[in-house]
Design an enzyme around this catalytic site. Structure first.
Site, mmCIF file in Angstrom:
data_model
loop_
_atom_site.group_PDB
_atom_site.id
_atom_site.type_symbol
_atom_site.label_atom_id
_atom_site.label_comp_id
_atom_site.label_asym_id
_atom_site.label_seq_id
_atom_site.Cartn_x
_atom_site.Cartn_y
_atom_site.Cartn_z
ATOM 1 N N LYS A 81 0.791 -1.221 0.000
ATOM 2 C CA LYS A 81 0.000 0.000 0.000
ATOM 3 C C LYS A 81 0.838 1.293 0.000
ATOM 4 O O LYS A 81 0.480 2.252 -0.642
ATOM 5 C CB LYS A 81 -0.937 -0.010 1.200
ATOM 6 N N GLU A 117 -1.878 -1.267 9.721
ATOM 7 C CA GLU A 117 -1.289 -0.397 8.695
ATOM 8 C C GLU A 117 -2.178 0.813 8.432
ATOM 9 O O GLU A 117 -1.685 1.896 8.132
ATOM 10 C CB GLU A 117 -1.024 -1.186 7.409
ATOM 11 N N HIS A 129 -1.728 5.525 9.457
ATOM 12 C CA HIS A 129 -1.988 6.743 8.674
ATOM 13 C C HIS A 129 -2.733 7.809 9.478
ATOM 14 O O HIS A 129 -2.907 8.931 9.004
ATOM 15 C CB HIS A 129 -2.845 6.409 7.440
HETATM 16 P P1 NAD Z 1 -3.101 -10.589 8.741
HETATM 17 O O1 NAD Z 1 -2.558 -9.875 9.917
HETATM 18 O O2 NAD Z 1 -4.521 -11.067 8.800
HETATM 19 O O3 NAD Z 1 -2.193 -11.865 8.384
HETATM 20 C C1 NAD Z 1 -0.817 -11.777 8.233
HETATM 21 C C2 NAD Z 1 -0.256 -13.186 7.999
HETATM 22 O O4 NAD Z 1 1.153 -13.062 7.738
HETATM 23 C C3 NAD Z 1 -0.398 -14.138 9.194
HETATM 24 O O5 NAD Z 1 -0.713 -15.434 8.724
HETATM 25 C C4 NAD Z 1 1.003 -14.163 9.809
HETATM 26 O O6 NAD Z 1 1.289 -15.375 10.488
HETATM 27 C C5 NAD Z 1 1.842 -14.010 8.554
HETATM 28 N N1 NAD Z 1 3.193 -13.506 8.841
HETATM 29 C C6 NAD Z 1 3.540 -12.428 9.583
HETATM 30 N N2 NAD Z 1 4.890 -12.327 9.644
HETATM 31 C C7 NAD Z 1 5.388 -13.358 8.917
HETATM 32 C C8 NAD Z 1 6.706 -13.811 8.617
HETATM 33 N N3 NAD Z 1 7.771 -13.167 9.059
HETATM 34 N N4 NAD Z 1 6.846 -14.923 7.862
HETATM 35 C C9 NAD Z 1 5.759 -15.600 7.401
HETATM 36 N N5 NAD Z 1 4.493 -15.218 7.645
HETATM 37 C C10 NAD Z 1 4.320 -14.117 8.401
HETATM 38 O O7 NAD Z 1 -2.865 -9.646 7.444
HETATM 39 P P2 NAD Z 1 -3.959 -9.152 6.384
HETATM 40 O O8 NAD Z 1 -4.928 -8.249 7.080
HETATM 41 O O9 NAD Z 1 -4.431 -10.322 5.602
HETATM 42 O O10 NAD Z 1 -3.074 -8.169 5.424
HETATM 43 C C11 NAD Z 1 -2.005 -8.604 4.625
HETATM 44 C C12 NAD Z 1 -1.462 -7.420 3.825
HETATM 45 O O11 NAD Z 1 -2.381 -7.035 2.796
HETATM 46 C C13 NAD Z 1 -1.231 -6.150 4.654
HETATM 47 O O12 NAD Z 1 0.059 -5.650 4.383
HETATM 48 C C14 NAD Z 1 -2.286 -5.193 4.155
HETATM 49 O O13 NAD Z 1 -1.919 -3.843 4.219
HETATM 50 C C15 NAD Z 1 -2.427 -5.634 2.704
HETATM 51 N N6 NAD Z 1 -3.698 -5.180 2.126
HETATM 52 C C16 NAD Z 1 -3.684 -4.537 0.925
HETATM 53 C C17 NAD Z 1 -4.853 -4.055 0.345
HETATM 54 C C18 NAD Z 1 -4.840 -3.359 -0.991
HETATM 55 O O14 NAD Z 1 -5.911 -3.020 -1.492
HETATM 56 N N7 NAD Z 1 -3.705 -3.117 -1.599
HETATM 57 C C19 NAD Z 1 -6.073 -4.237 1.005
HETATM 58 C C20 NAD Z 1 -6.075 -4.928 2.211
HETATM 59 C C21 NAD Z 1 -4.878 -5.392 2.774
#
Ligand code: NAD
Length: 339
Positions: free
Chosen positions: A132, A202, A206
């Site tokens: 993002k 995240e 902001h």
């Molecule tokens: P979440 O917190 O629900 O899940 C994160 C996962 O990553 C967990 O399974 C955790 O165990 C794993 N993880 C964390 N550190 C790790 C490591 N070092 N090695 C391996 N696995 C690891 O996250 P989420 O809410 O699903 O979000 C994921 C990403 O997607 C975020 O960065 C978020 O900003 C991004 N996102 C982007 C958009 C977009 O439109 N561009 C929209 C929503 C979310």
């Protein structure tokens, strides 16, 4: 697997997909892939472990194991517990064509460090993220040549915003001789914040008075207390969002002409407002106009992130097969629909 089996897997038309991160988006991604014929989900890693099965992983069993035991590492018989799950999975999974990096970008340098791990591992294939922040995409741009030399096609900013809406802005801009502004406004509704911890942390980063370091250091209790004060609502304005640099790189407009903001309701799956992008410009006849592209209110954040991510992964596979490596953004490439 033997070298012959790896070659056979690599040459098959099915795209073998890995997921890094198995939280809210990673689990939704597994469900999105399940009915597809052109892809097979074979690998996934979370913070404490990973699972790999070249014949395919079952989303129900994986999600159940993750919820009941906290890691895919406990999955029988294909799971492995690991403190270095990403590196261990890359080393072990010899037949993955592309990965969707559904990982938190906390700290803000984390995704670039994962890209570096792939570069160093000697793995070749396609990587797609839903990053993002502008500064996070800038770190990946610095790795462009290294990705190219490593034979990796990396597509960044392939979620909803940046991603779907940025690509739509590029299309909409084509009607104009001059672009005046791109305004992205998103509405997200989720039933509870714990299902998307990284996304919410995240977003908190902001808010006025917060930054990435402060938001990542918050305990779950502190996040809950903050959300109690706002009635579960996060209102975000003038966010540092990579839609700006992506549209600049695609030659659409200057990054300062792009603004992103939105409202997240962490206690209600109904969207607080309709997600849209408005592109204002001047036509060759001198008329000032605005194109608006609005997402259907019934579509969830998970649908609007995971769908495009796999569309870009498929497009990345086509590019990779043509020998096109390096770093590209969602605003430069058309996604390909995965059947
Ligand atoms: P979440 O917190 O629900 O899940 C994160 C996962 O990553 C967990 O399974 C955790 O165990 C794993 N993880 C964390 N550190 C790790 C490591 N070092 N090695 C391996 N696995 C690891 O996250 P989420 O809410 O699903 O979000 C994921 C990403 O997607 C975020 O960065 C978020 O900003 C991004 N996102 C982007 C958009 C977009 O439109 N561009 C929209 C929503 C979310």
């Amino acid at each position: 697997m033997s070298a012959e089996q790896v070659t056979a897997f690599r040459n098959s038309p099915t795209i073998r997909v890995g997921l890094l991160g198995f939280g809210g988006l990673g689990q939704a991604a597994a469900r999105v892939l399940a009915p597809k014929r052109e892809t097979l989900w074979v690998a996934a890693a979370d913070q404490k472990g990973y699972a790999y099965d070249p014949r395919g992983l079952n989303p129900d069993t994986c999600i159940q194991t993750y919820h009941s035991q906290g890691s895919l590492g406990y999955l029988e018989p294909t799971g492995n517990l690991s403190h270095n799950s990403i590196a261990d999975l890359i080393a072990r999974a010899d037949a993955v064509d592309g990965y969707f990096l559904a990982l938190p970008n906390l700290p803000n340098t984390f995704m670039a460090s994962v890209a570096q791990q792939f570069i160093q591992s000697g793995w070749r294939g396609v990587l797609v993220d839903a990053l993002k922040r502008t500064s996070a995409v800038e770190q990946l741009l610095d790795l462009k040549e290294q990705l190219q030399a490593a034979g990796i096609t990396y597509l960044t900013g392939c979620g909803a915003t940046p991603g779907l809406l940025t690509a739509a802005a590029n299309l909409a801009a084509q009607s104009y001789a001059e672009i005046h502004s791109v305004k992205i406004t998103f509405g997200v509704g989720i039933a509870n914040w714990e299902a998307y911890r990284a996304t919410i942390r995240e977003d908190i980063a902001h808010l006025p008075g917060y930054n990435v370091e402060r938001a990542s250091a918050m305990t779950d209790k502190e996040v809950g207390e903050l959300l109690d004060k706002t009635n579960g609502i996060l209102s975000l304005e003038n966010m540092e969002h990579a839609d700006d640099i992506m549209l600049e790189l695609a030659g659409i407009c200057d990054r300062h002409q792009v603004t992103v903001g939105g409202v997240v309701d962490t206690r209600n799956p109904k969207k607080p407002l309709s997600t849209n992008v408005q592109v204002t410009g001047r036509t060759f006849e001198g008329k000032i106009s605005t194109h608006t592209f609005t997402l259907g209110d019934e579509t969830s954040m998970a649908a609007n992130v995971c769908g495009p991510a796999f569309g870009y992964l498929k497009a990345g596979i086509s590019l990779h097969r043509k020998g096109i490596y390096g770093l590209l953004t969602a605003a430069e490439v058309m996604p390909q629909f995965v059947k």
